[in-house]
Design a protein around this motif. Structure first.
Motif, PDB file in Angstrom:
ATOM      1  N   ASP A  13       0.833  -1.208   0.000  1.00 54.02           N
ATOM      2  CA  ASP A  13       0.000   0.000   0.000  1.00 54.02           C
ATOM      3  C   ASP A  13       0.868   1.258   0.000  1.00 54.02           C
ATOM      4  OD1 ASP A  13       1.031   0.072   2.551  1.00 54.02           O
ATOM      5  OD2 ASP A  13      -0.901  -0.160   3.574  1.00 54.02           O
ATOM      6  N   ARG A  14       2.179   1.056   0.053  1.00 56.06           N
ATOM      7  CA  ARG A  14       3.096   2.201   0.050  1.00 56.06           C
ATOM      8  C   ARG A  14       4.401   1.792  -0.645  1.00 56.06           C
ATOM      9  NH1 ARG A  14       3.792   2.174   4.759  1.00 56.06           N
ATOM     10  NH2 ARG A  14       5.968   1.584   5.044  1.00 56.06           N
ATOM     11  N   VAL A  15       4.869   2.624  -1.573  1.00 59.80           N
ATOM     12  CA  VAL A  15       6.138   2.394  -2.258  1.00 59.80           C
ATOM     13  C   VAL A  15       6.924   3.706  -2.254  1.00 59.80           C
ATOM     14  CG1 VAL A  15       7.300   1.557  -4.334  1.00 59.80           C
ATOM     15  CG2 VAL A  15       5.004   0.731  -3.785  1.00 59.80           C
ATOM     16  N   GLU A  16       8.152   3.651  -1.775  1.00 60.81           N
ATOM     17  CA  GLU A  16       8.994   4.852  -1.696  1.00 60.81           C
ATOM     18  C   GLU A  16      10.213   4.677  -2.602  1.00 60.81           C
ATOM     19  OE1 GLU A  16      10.003   5.138   2.394  1.00 60.81           O
ATOM     20  OE2 GLU A  16       7.964   5.657   3.045  1.00 60.81           O
ATOM     21  N   VAL A  17      10.425   5.641  -3.480  1.00 59.15           N
ATOM     22  CA  VAL A  17      11.586   5.624  -4.373  1.00 59.15           C
ATOM     23  C   VAL A  17      12.477   6.810  -4.011  1.00 59.15           C
ATOM     24  CG1 VAL A  17      12.383   5.693  -6.761  1.00 59.15           C
ATOM     25  CG2 VAL A  17      10.190   4.606  -6.204  1.00 59.15           C
ATOM     26  N   THR A  18      13.740   6.542  -3.752  1.00 64.89           N
ATOM     27  CA  THR A  18      14.692   7.616  -3.457  1.00 64.89           C
ATOM     28  C   THR A  18      15.907   7.476  -4.359  1.00 64.89           C
ATOM     29  OG1 THR A  18      15.796   6.341  -1.710  1.00 64.89           O
ATOM     30  CG2 THR A  18      13.995   7.796  -1.047  1.00 64.89           C
ATOM     31  N   LEU A  19      16.448   8.603  -4.756  1.00 69.41           N
ATOM     32  CA  LEU A  19      17.665   8.651  -5.563  1.00 69.41           C
ATOM     33  C   LEU A  19      18.604   9.637  -4.886  1.00 69.41           C
ATOM     34  CD1 LEU A  19      18.889   7.572  -8.260  1.00 69.41           C
ATOM     35  CD2 LEU A  19      18.047   9.677  -9.323  1.00 69.41           C
ATOM     36  N   SER A  20      19.753   9.154  -4.437  1.00 73.08           N
ATOM     37  CA  SER A  20      20.659  10.016  -3.680  1.00 73.08           C
ATOM     38  C   SER A  20      22.075   9.918  -4.228  1.00 73.08           C
ATOM     39  CB  SER A  20      20.642   9.632  -2.192  1.00 73.08           C
ATOM     40  OG  SER A  20      20.985   8.268  -2.019  1.00 73.08           O
ATOM     41  N   ARG A  21      22.830  10.956  -3.960  1.00 71.35           N
ATOM     42  CA  ARG A  21      24.227  11.007  -4.413  1.00 71.35           C
ATOM     43  C   ARG A  21      25.118  10.294  -3.408  1.00 71.35           C
ATOM     44  NH1 ARG A  21      28.435  15.550  -4.705  1.00 71.35           N
ATOM     45  NH2 ARG A  21      29.619  15.088  -6.595  1.00 71.35           N
ATOM     46  N   THR A  22      26.036   9.470  -3.887  1.00 68.98           N
ATOM     47  CA  THR A  22      26.964   8.772  -3.007  1.00 68.98           C
ATOM     48  C   THR A  22      28.170   9.664  -2.736  1.00 68.98           C
ATOM     49  OG1 THR A  22      28.170   7.747  -4.836  1.00 68.98           O
ATOM     50  CG2 THR A  22      26.242   6.564  -3.977  1.00 68.98           C
ATOM     51  N   PRO A  23      28.939   9.381  -1.673  1.00 70.26           N
ATOM     52  CA  PRO A  23      30.126  10.199  -1.370  1.00 70.26           C
ATOM     53  C   PRO A  23      31.132  10.241  -2.518  1.00 70.26           C
ATOM     54  CG  PRO A  23      29.553   8.847   0.518  1.00 70.26           C
ATOM     55  CD  PRO A  23      28.672   8.394  -0.601  1.00 70.26           C
ATOM     56  N   ALA A  24      31.162   9.183  -3.331  1.00 68.33           N
ATOM     57  CA  ALA A  24      32.135   9.123  -4.430  1.00 68.33           C
ATOM     58  C   ALA A  24      31.635   9.826  -5.696  1.00 68.33           C
ATOM     59  CB  ALA A  24      32.456   7.667  -4.758  1.00 68.33           C
ATOM     60  N   GLY A  25      30.424  10.397  -5.644  1.00 69.51           N
ATOM     61  CA  GLY A  25      29.897  11.118  -6.795  1.00 69.51           C
ATOM     62  C   GLY A  25      28.998  10.301  -7.691  1.00 69.51           C
ATOM     63  N   GLY A  26      28.698   9.058  -7.298  1.00 65.31           N
ATOM     64  CA  GLY A  26      27.773   8.231  -8.057  1.00 65.31           C
ATOM     65  C   GLY A  26      26.346   8.435  -7.587  1.00 65.31           C
ATOM     66  N   ALA A  27      25.519   7.415  -7.763  1.00 66.64           N
ATOM     67  CA  ALA A  27      24.111   7.522  -7.369  1.00 66.64           C
ATOM     68  C   ALA A  27      23.635   6.205  -6.772  1.00 66.64           C
ATOM     69  CB  ALA A  27      23.248   7.893  -8.571  1.00 66.64           C
TER      70      ALA A  27
END
Length: 396
Positions: free
Chosen positions: A324-338
């Protein structure tokens, strides 16, 4: 690693850096740009360009470095195969000129084109096939007195391309041919994969919507039979017709999101993800959210892999998990990736004991996509505890 007199990197380490940069990319457009940037930096040139021929006497693609976007707009349409540029496409030897403007083949350069003098160019070849032509101009070097070089006017430090430069560019061109061939093969294989995905989605769409429409037809027939002798029951059947019609519309909207070509080239990964997740949130009963934290533009192959993995994970969560709930997150990694995370509140499963389920849920294809983009995929799940899909890529 030592530096040349103009501050450019020289020697084996610089060549190695350039070759490694080319091997990191799988998309043709990324490979072309990396070749041009690497060549200009390696040889200390003011300008560099790479043209890929088409079948109609012109260039299908033309990539430049050292010219800003405003200059490029003023120059105008892509150059045709003429003059000194054409020479690189019809011979297998390099051209090294002290002043390209004095060459009898020089001509047809747009008025807004930067002033160029010393010139080095050669074809990029794979066997008998010419994949492109690489050009460099205006070698940076020790300053000259005004008037000592044709057309220089003493405006800045200039050198001249050497035999060593020619040899280095030849090495770069050989590896550029390999990188371009690999990128072409990758894009062809990806086209096949996209065709397979569309076939799968069409099959799923047919099954899902056909079932809904069949139920809709039966329920409507029941309502019609009851409308005279049992109006109350007929009303209930009509409510069911409305519900089934809404579900069929939801299935169609969700399928369109997956079938629609991505807008990565125009809008980028973040905007494309946000739009598709907004559509899914409206189309399904589950609440679907998206959050992004500091992610910058990534290589095209990584952005597409992240998008496709997110679509597969969302497909699983919304159609199979009962979440009933879906969360999508996209974040930057310390090395500059994702780092992509898709977390659902659904039924979950045992990742260690689901070989068949793994294929059913697309886990194998998701892992293949992550690996192909230089990243990794991890799955955290347990029966009754929901599922978290994580994909990390290094960036570029």
């Amino acid at each position: 690693m030592r530096n040349g007199p103009d501050g450019t990197r020289t020697g084996l380490a610089a060549v190695s850096t350039a070759l490694l940069a080319m091997s990191r990319h799988l998309e043709v457009r990324d490979v072309l740009k990396t070749i041009v940037v690497s060549a200009r930096e390696l040889l200390g040139a003011e300008y560099a360009a790479l043209g890929v021929p088409d079948d109609h006497g012109g260039f299908a693609q033309f990539v430049v470095d050292g010219i800003d976007e405003d200059q490029w707009r003023r120059i105008g349409p892509l150059p045709r195969q003429h003059g000194i540029l054409a020479a690189m496409l019809h011979q297998d030897t390099p051209e090294r000129l002290a002043d390209v403007r004095q060459d009898p083949r020089f001509g047809g350069w747009p008025a807004a084109h930067p002033e160029m003098s010393d010139f080095l160019g050669l074809p990029i070849r794979d066997g008998e096939e010419t994949l492109g032509a690489l050009f460099l101009a205006n070698k940076r070097g020790p300053a000259r007195a005004p008037g000592t070089e044709p057309g220089d006017g003493g405006t800045g430090p200039r050198g001249g391309f050497t035999e060593e430069d020619e040899a280095l560019l030849g090495i770069l061109a050989q590896h550029a041919a390999i990188a371009l061939t690999n990128a072409r093969l990758y894009e062809r294989s990806r086209e096949l994969t996209i065709a397979e995905e569309r076939s799968r989605l069409a099959h799923e769409l047919h099954d899902a919507v056909s079932q809904k429409l069949f139920s809709l037809r039966l329920t409507a027939q029941a309502a019609a039979a009851l409308v005279d002798r049992d109006p109350a029951r007929a009303k209930g059947e009509l409510h069911q017709v409305a519900a089934l019609a809404a579900e069929a519309a939801d299935e169609l909207r969700a399928a369109v999101v997956e079938l629609r070509p991505s807008a990565l080239d125009e809008d980028g990964l973040v905007a494309t993800l946000r739009h598709q997740i907004n559509v899914l949130d409206r189309a399904h009963g589950a609440h679907v959210t998206f959050r992004c934290d500091g992610v910058r533009a990534l290589p095209a192959s990584q952005e597409e892999a992240l998008l496709r993995v997110s679509q597969e994970a969302l497909h699983n969560a919304l159609r199979h998990s009962g979440a009933d709930r879906v969360e999508v997150t996209l974040s930057r990694t310390p090395a500059g990736g994702a780092l992509l995370k898709v977390v659902d509140s659904g039924s979950g499963f045992d990742p260690q004991g689901v070989r068949k389920a793994g294929r059913h849920l697309g886990l194998v294809s998701m892992r293949d996509r992550a690996s192909g983009a230089g990243g990794r995929l991890t799955v955290h799940s347990a029966p009754g505890a929901g599922t978290t899909i994580e994909m990390e890529v290094p960036g570029g």
